[in-house]
Design a protein around this motif. Sequence first.
Motif, mmCIF file in Angstrom:
data_model
loop_
_atom_site.group_PDB
_atom_site.id
_atom_site.type_symbol
_atom_site.label_atom_id
_atom_site.label_comp_id
_atom_site.label_asym_id
_atom_site.label_seq_id
_atom_site.Cartn_x
_atom_site.Cartn_y
_atom_site.Cartn_z
ATOM 1 N N ASP A 76 0.846 -1.185 0.000
ATOM 2 C CA ASP A 76 0.000 0.000 0.000
ATOM 3 C C ASP A 76 0.878 1.229 0.000
ATOM 4 O O ASP A 76 1.983 1.222 0.543
ATOM 5 C CB ASP A 76 -0.870 0.050 1.265
ATOM 6 C CG ASP A 76 -1.990 -0.954 1.206
ATOM 7 O OD1 ASP A 76 -2.549 -1.121 0.119
ATOM 8 O OD2 ASP A 76 -2.280 -1.564 2.248
ATOM 9 N N ASP A 129 -16.590 -0.295 -6.348
ATOM 10 C CA ASP A 129 -15.684 0.841 -6.197
ATOM 11 C C ASP A 129 -14.341 0.387 -5.638
ATOM 12 O O ASP A 129 -13.279 0.771 -6.130
ATOM 13 C CB ASP A 129 -16.325 1.879 -5.276
ATOM 14 C CG ASP A 129 -15.428 3.082 -5.030
ATOM 15 O OD1 ASP A 129 -15.512 4.046 -5.806
ATOM 16 O OD2 ASP A 129 -14.644 3.058 -4.059
ATOM 17 N N TRP A 130 -14.395 -0.433 -4.593
ATOM 18 C CA TRP A 130 -13.151 -0.906 -3.969
ATOM 19 C C TRP A 130 -12.387 -1.852 -4.893
ATOM 20 O O TRP A 130 -11.175 -1.975 -4.797
ATOM 21 C CB TRP A 130 -13.457 -1.578 -2.628
ATOM 22 C CG TRP A 130 -13.975 -0.616 -1.602
ATOM 23 C CD1 TRP A 130 -14.497 0.638 -1.842
ATOM 24 C CD2 TRP A 130 -14.036 -0.805 -0.197
ATOM 25 N NE1 TRP A 130 -14.873 1.219 -0.657
ATOM 26 C CE2 TRP A 130 -14.609 0.362 0.368
ATOM 27 C CE3 TRP A 130 -13.688 -1.853 0.639
ATOM 28 C CZ2 TRP A 130 -14.826 0.506 1.723
ATOM 29 C CZ3 TRP A 130 -13.903 -1.712 2.001
ATOM 30 C CH2 TRP A 130 -14.463 -0.547 2.544
ATOM 31 N N THR A 148 -11.915 -1.342 -7.984
ATOM 32 C CA THR A 148 -11.059 -0.507 -8.830
ATOM 33 C C THR A 148 -9.754 -0.154 -8.130
ATOM 34 O O THR A 148 -8.786 0.240 -8.780
ATOM 35 C CB THR A 148 -11.784 0.791 -9.236
ATOM 36 O OG1 THR A 148 -12.018 1.606 -8.071
ATOM 37 C CG2 THR A 148 -13.107 0.489 -9.924
ATOM 38 N N HIS A 149 -9.733 -0.263 -6.795
ATOM 39 C CA HIS A 149 -8.513 -0.005 -6.029
ATOM 40 C C HIS A 149 -7.739 -1.303 -5.749
ATOM 41 O O HIS A 149 -6.757 -1.275 -5.003
ATOM 42 C CB HIS A 149 -8.857 0.656 -4.688
ATOM 43 C CG HIS A 149 -9.494 2.006 -4.825
ATOM 44 N ND1 HIS A 149 -8.761 3.177 -4.892
ATOM 45 C CD2 HIS A 149 -10.802 2.378 -4.909
ATOM 46 C CE1 HIS A 149 -9.588 4.210 -5.000
ATOM 47 N NE2 HIS A 149 -10.825 3.752 -5.015
ATOM 48 N N ARG A 201 -8.990 -3.835 -4.097
ATOM 49 C CA ARG A 201 -9.294 -4.198 -2.724
ATOM 50 C C ARG A 201 -10.532 -5.075 -2.574
ATOM 51 O O ARG A 201 -10.978 -5.313 -1.458
ATOM 52 C CB ARG A 201 -9.483 -2.926 -1.899
ATOM 53 C CG ARG A 201 -8.174 -2.238 -1.581
ATOM 54 C CD ARG A 201 -7.454 -3.013 -0.529
ATOM 55 N NE ARG A 201 -6.077 -2.570 -0.360
ATOM 56 C CZ ARG A 201 -5.291 -2.955 0.616
ATOM 57 N NH1 ARG A 201 -5.742 -3.822 1.503
ATOM 58 N NH2 ARG A 201 -4.050 -2.533 0.702
ATOM 59 N N TRP A 207 -8.217 -0.235 5.614
ATOM 60 C CA TRP A 207 -7.615 0.411 4.441
ATOM 61 C C TRP A 207 -8.455 1.610 4.010
ATOM 62 O O TRP A 207 -7.918 2.694 3.746
ATOM 63 C CB TRP A 207 -7.509 -0.594 3.290
ATOM 64 C CG TRP A 207 -7.320 0.085 1.955
ATOM 65 C CD1 TRP A 207 -6.161 0.565 1.424
ATOM 66 C CD2 TRP A 207 -8.350 0.405 1.004
ATOM 67 N NE1 TRP A 207 -6.399 1.159 0.205
ATOM 68 C CE2 TRP A 207 -7.734 1.075 -0.070
ATOM 69 C CE3 TRP A 207 -9.739 0.180 0.970
ATOM 70 C CZ2 TRP A 207 -8.449 1.531 -1.186
ATOM 71 C CZ3 TRP A 207 -10.453 0.624 -0.131
ATOM 72 C CH2 TRP A 207 -9.810 1.292 -1.193
ATOM 73 N N HIS A 229 -7.213 5.348 3.444
ATOM 74 C CA HIS A 229 -6.870 5.695 2.066
ATOM 75 C C HIS A 229 -8.045 6.139 1.184
ATOM 76 O O HIS A 229 -7.799 6.811 0.182
ATOM 77 C CB HIS A 229 -6.189 4.509 1.389
ATOM 78 C CG HIS A 229 -4.874 4.134 2.000
ATOM 79 N ND1 HIS A 229 -3.751 4.911 1.900
ATOM 80 C CD2 HIS A 229 -4.514 3.056 2.749
ATOM 81 C CE1 HIS A 229 -2.752 4.341 2.543
ATOM 82 N NE2 HIS A 229 -3.186 3.215 3.064
ATOM 83 N N HIS A 230 -9.269 5.744 1.492
ATOM 84 C CA HIS A 230 -10.365 6.038 0.557
ATOM 85 C C HIS A 230 -10.905 7.453 0.793
ATOM 86 O O HIS A 230 -11.388 7.765 1.880
ATOM 87 C CB HIS A 230 -11.497 5.023 0.714
ATOM 88 C CG HIS A 230 -12.378 4.958 -0.503
ATOM 89 N ND1 HIS A 230 -13.119 6.027 -0.950
ATOM 90 C CD2 HIS A 230 -12.631 3.937 -1.380
ATOM 91 C CE1 HIS A 230 -13.790 5.682 -2.035
ATOM 92 N NE2 HIS A 230 -13.492 4.422 -2.323
#
Length: 223
Positions: free
Chosen positions: A8, A110-111, A113-114, A116, A142, A146-147
């Motif tokens: 990360d 959405d997550w 795309t990260h 996650r 996380w 980070h989000h």
Amino acid sequence: MTHTLDSDPEPDDDRDDIACTVCHRDLRADEIGRHACRPCTDLVDINLRALAGPDGLYVRLNTRLAPGSGSGGPAVSGSRTAPVPVRLDILNLMTAGGPVLGPLETWVRDWETHGRAELGEAGTLQQRVDHAVRTLRFNLEWAATHHPAVDEFAHEIGQIRRQCEGQVTGERPPRRIPVACPCGQILRVALDTAGERCPNCGEQYGHAEVLRLPMAERRAAAA
């Protein structure tokens, strides 16, 4: 299966965030670099856990499907030929695109795309709810760090729980009280309001601050 990245990015200690984006209180020294403080992160986890599992709020919505099982529903028809009616408001909560599973899986996407999360649309609706909840809980820490939209996520998960809880228990939502911002704008807040931003002057209030605002005069509140 939920998966994580091998590494990360380190939190940016030089960023200007000094307050929790969810409750707007100042972050403690060991929370600097987070978007959400630890108490707010824990509350999101509690709200997620309340939704899933064999005793969770989602499965308990089934007990309120029959008219008359909740407040305001008509009596169930005794006719043997007529189809058994259901409460459409409850049925809507339980559909794939409804206000429970729909937002949960939107956040999983959405997550994803990260790097996650991984969406799991196989199985029953209950299994999909359980998968989404497990995924979101697994990487909640996380997200808190980070989000950038973790505040939106936290508020939406709280709203989903309140919707389900209101239908399952029959409890009414908290009463909203009109309070006055110094700029003259009327804000309507409840005792569980995490925070509020004045749409007129842009002032941001945390939970304690917004509850300390003076009550709005009756005439202004009715306007």
